[in-house]
Design an enzyme around this catalytic site. Structure first.
Site, PDB file in Angstrom:
ATOM      1  N   GLU A 102       0.824  -1.204   0.000  1.00 21.72           N
ATOM      2  CA  GLU A 102       0.000   0.000   0.000  1.00 21.72           C
ATOM      3  C   GLU A 102       0.863   1.262   0.000  1.00 21.72           C
ATOM      4  O   GLU A 102       1.917   1.296   0.623  1.00 21.72           O
ATOM      5  CB  GLU A 102      -0.917  -0.001   1.234  1.00 21.72           C
ATOM      6  CG  GLU A 102      -1.934  -1.135   1.165  1.00 21.72           C
ATOM      7  CD  GLU A 102      -2.787  -1.234   2.411  1.00 21.72           C
ATOM      8  OE1 GLU A 102      -2.448  -0.591   3.421  1.00 21.72           O
ATOM      9  OE2 GLU A 102      -3.786  -1.966   2.373  1.00 21.72           O
ATOM     10  N   CYS A 119       3.543   8.590   0.936  1.00 26.88           N
ATOM     11  CA  CYS A 119       4.026   7.725   2.015  1.00 26.88           C
ATOM     12  C   CYS A 119       4.313   6.345   1.426  1.00 26.88           C
ATOM     13  O   CYS A 119       3.404   5.674   0.929  1.00 26.88           O
ATOM     14  CB  CYS A 119       2.945   7.671   3.100  1.00 26.88           C
ATOM     15  SG  CYS A 119       3.406   6.717   4.531  1.00 26.88           S
ATOM     16  N   CYS A 126       5.724  -6.284   8.358  1.00 29.33           N
ATOM     17  CA  CYS A 126       6.802  -5.705   9.153  1.00 29.33           C
ATOM     18  C   CYS A 126       7.130  -6.644  10.310  1.00 29.33           C
ATOM     19  O   CYS A 126       6.238  -7.266  10.888  1.00 29.33           O
ATOM     20  CB  CYS A 126       6.380  -4.343   9.695  1.00 29.33           C
ATOM     21  SG  CYS A 126       7.690  -3.497  10.599  1.00 29.33           S
ATOM     22  N   CYS A 130       5.221  -3.484  16.468  1.00 30.75           N
ATOM     23  CA  CYS A 130       4.747  -2.404  17.347  1.00 30.75           C
ATOM     24  C   CYS A 130       3.284  -2.676  17.733  1.00 30.75           C
ATOM     25  O   CYS A 130       2.447  -2.982  16.869  1.00 30.75           O
ATOM     26  CB  CYS A 130       4.870  -1.058  16.642  1.00 30.75           C
ATOM     27  SG  CYS A 130       6.565  -0.651  16.172  1.00 30.75           S
ATOM     28  N   CYS A 133       0.277  -0.879  16.003  1.00 36.97           N
ATOM     29  CA  CYS A 133       0.320  -0.785  14.546  1.00 36.97           C
ATOM     30  C   CYS A 133      -0.322  -2.004  13.893  1.00 36.97           C
ATOM     31  O   CYS A 133       0.014  -3.144  14.213  1.00 36.97           O
ATOM     32  CB  CYS A 133       1.766  -0.649  14.084  1.00 36.97           C
ATOM     33  SG  CYS A 133       1.951  -0.730  12.294  1.00 36.97           S
ATOM     34  N   CYS A 349      -1.678   6.756  10.066  1.00 35.68           N
ATOM     35  CA  CYS A 349      -0.478   6.191  10.653  1.00 35.68           C
ATOM     36  C   CYS A 349      -0.804   4.940  11.480  1.00 35.68           C
ATOM     37  O   CYS A 349      -1.682   4.958  12.327  1.00 35.68           O
ATOM     38  CB  CYS A 349       0.178   7.234  11.534  1.00 35.68           C
ATOM     39  SG  CYS A 349       1.821   6.811  12.016  1.00 35.68           S
TER      40      CYS A 349
HETATM   41  S1  SF4 Z   1       4.908   1.178  13.280  1.00 33.18           S
HETATM   42 FE1  SF4 Z   1       4.210  -0.683  12.200  1.00 33.18          FE
HETATM   43  S2  SF4 Z   1       5.164  -0.594  10.201  1.00 33.18           S
HETATM   44 FE2  SF4 Z   1       6.251   0.864  11.526  1.00 33.18          FE
HETATM   45  S3  SF4 Z   1       7.943  -0.335  12.364  1.00 33.18           S
HETATM   46 FE3  SF4 Z   1       6.260  -0.513  13.851  1.00 33.18          FE
HETATM   47  S4  SF4 Z   1       5.201  -2.408  13.252  1.00 33.18           S
HETATM   48 FE4  SF4 Z   1       6.485  -1.800  11.521  1.00 33.18          FE
END
Ligand code: SF4
Length: 356
Positions: A102, A119, A126, A130, A133, A349
């Site tokens: 995306e 972006c 990933c 996090c 996220c 975000c």
């Molecule tokens: S915020 Fe999401 S995309 Fe960014 S590093 Fe952390 S887990 Fe990965």
């Protein structure tokens, strides 16, 4: 004729960029044509060898060796939420192996008509995990190749006709976890004969991979923007939100940032996702200030949490956001609230990797 390097599909070709054309000079007569085609391709989105004054046979030859193709655009979604303002949009691409990635247009920052920020994603999924996220919850599928990163810019500009003047690596993935490919993409994106993005117009946003920050510094892109997703100024709290803190504690990140060569007028952005009841106390603000000590000019981007499909909590109220903004300013930090652009289409975000 032996397979040309330019006969590789578009992603590979774009990653290799100008060098690919230069290498091809030995295979195709017409020195100088290669550079001309390269510039035209990245500035107009078209190769058009027939526009270079070549003979019919040379035109046909260039046309055959410069075969290209792009990731498949599956869909675009634009925000229709009036409170978010106009212009946020998300594109979903399918890559050659079926993976999806995306790219988001964020109409922020300049306040001028037609200008925005693209972006970019650097990975499919990933590995950083996090807690706040959406992408992090899904894990890492694979790194993007440099060409697949460049292709997002190419398709956004020439395929979708989006207007943007800045790039930020803040989409899916941690760019410093895929640094070889990100750096190769940056070489193409900043090449003055191609896209020619000024370094000041590009920002790499990291969760704080200290070794990666040092590698970027070693490359000497002194005018490139850098921002840190901070979210907590204390290791214990941050480890729970961002597991990368265990391998890259705040002290190591802070040391790498202190050593990062800063251009005149450089402002280090510290992104802070505000999670009510988790990281919104006076002590939290003081710890952010302590982390920022010695880092030069710092701006804290306060980002109200965007709940995803598996929310960590609720979104903060406007009062809670204003209160924490006041706490940051009270401890001497320059800070501003970054609006929830794209929340309604899951393009804000921390929301990429999901469906609207
Ligand atoms: S915020 Fe999401 S995309 Fe960014 S590093 Fe952390 S887990 Fe990965």
């Amino acid at each position: 004729m032996a397979p040309s390097i330019l006969s590789l599909p578009y992603p590979r070709f774009a990653a290799l960029g100008r060098q690919a054309f230069l290498d091809a000079r030995g295979e195709v007569k017409g020195s100088g044509v290669a550079s001309e085609l390269y510039s035209r391709f990245f500035r107009t989105g078209q190769l058009r060898p027939e526009a270079s004054g070549l003979s019919a046979s040379s035109t046909a030859l260039w046309g055959s060796v410069c075969t290209t193709h792009s990731p498949l655009l599956l869909e675009t979604v634009e925000t229709d939420a009036p409170q978010e303002g106009p212009g946020a949009a998300k594109a979903l691409f399918r890559l050659d192996d079926g993976c999806r990635v995306e790219t988001v247009l964020v109409p922020m920052g300049t306040g001028e008509s037609g200008r925005g920020t693209l972006c970019l994603s650097s990975q499919v999924g990933c590995a950083m995990g996090c807690a706040f996220c959406e992408t992090g919850q899904a894990g890492l599928t694979r790194n993007l190749e440099a060409a697949e990163i460049v292709a997002q810019v190419f398709e956004a500009r020439f395929g979708l006709g989006w207007e943007f003047t800045s790039l930020v690596f803040m989409g899916m993935g941690e760019p410093l976890d895929n640094l070889d490919q990100v750096m190769a993409a940056l070489e193409v994106l900043t090449d003055p004969r191609g896209f020619a993005f000024a370094q000041e117009r590009i920002t790499v946003c990291t969760v704080g991979v200290a070794s990666g920050i040092r590698r970027l510094a070693d490359r000497g892109w002194k005018r490139m923007g850098l921002s840190l997703s901070l979210n907590a100024g204390r290791n214990e709290l941050r480890e729970g939100l961002m597991p990368v803190t265990r391998s890259h504690p705040l002290e190591a990140v802070q040391a790498a940032l202190r050593d990062y060569p800063q251009r005149k007028n450089f402002v280090l952005a510290l992104n802070y996702c505000l999670l009510p009841g988790i990281n919104d106390t006076v002590a939290d603000a003081q710890e952010v200030a302590a982390f920022a000590t010695g880092l030069g000019r710092v701006l804290v981007n306060l980002i109200p949490y965007n709940p995803g499909t598996r929310p960590l909590g609720r979104a903060p109220s406007e009062v809670e956001v204003d209160t924490f903004l006041g706490l940051l300013k009270a401890v001497g930090l320059d800070a501003k609230v970054r609006g929830p652009k794209g929340r309604s289409i899951m393009a804000a975000c921390g929301q990429l990797g999901t469906r609207p």
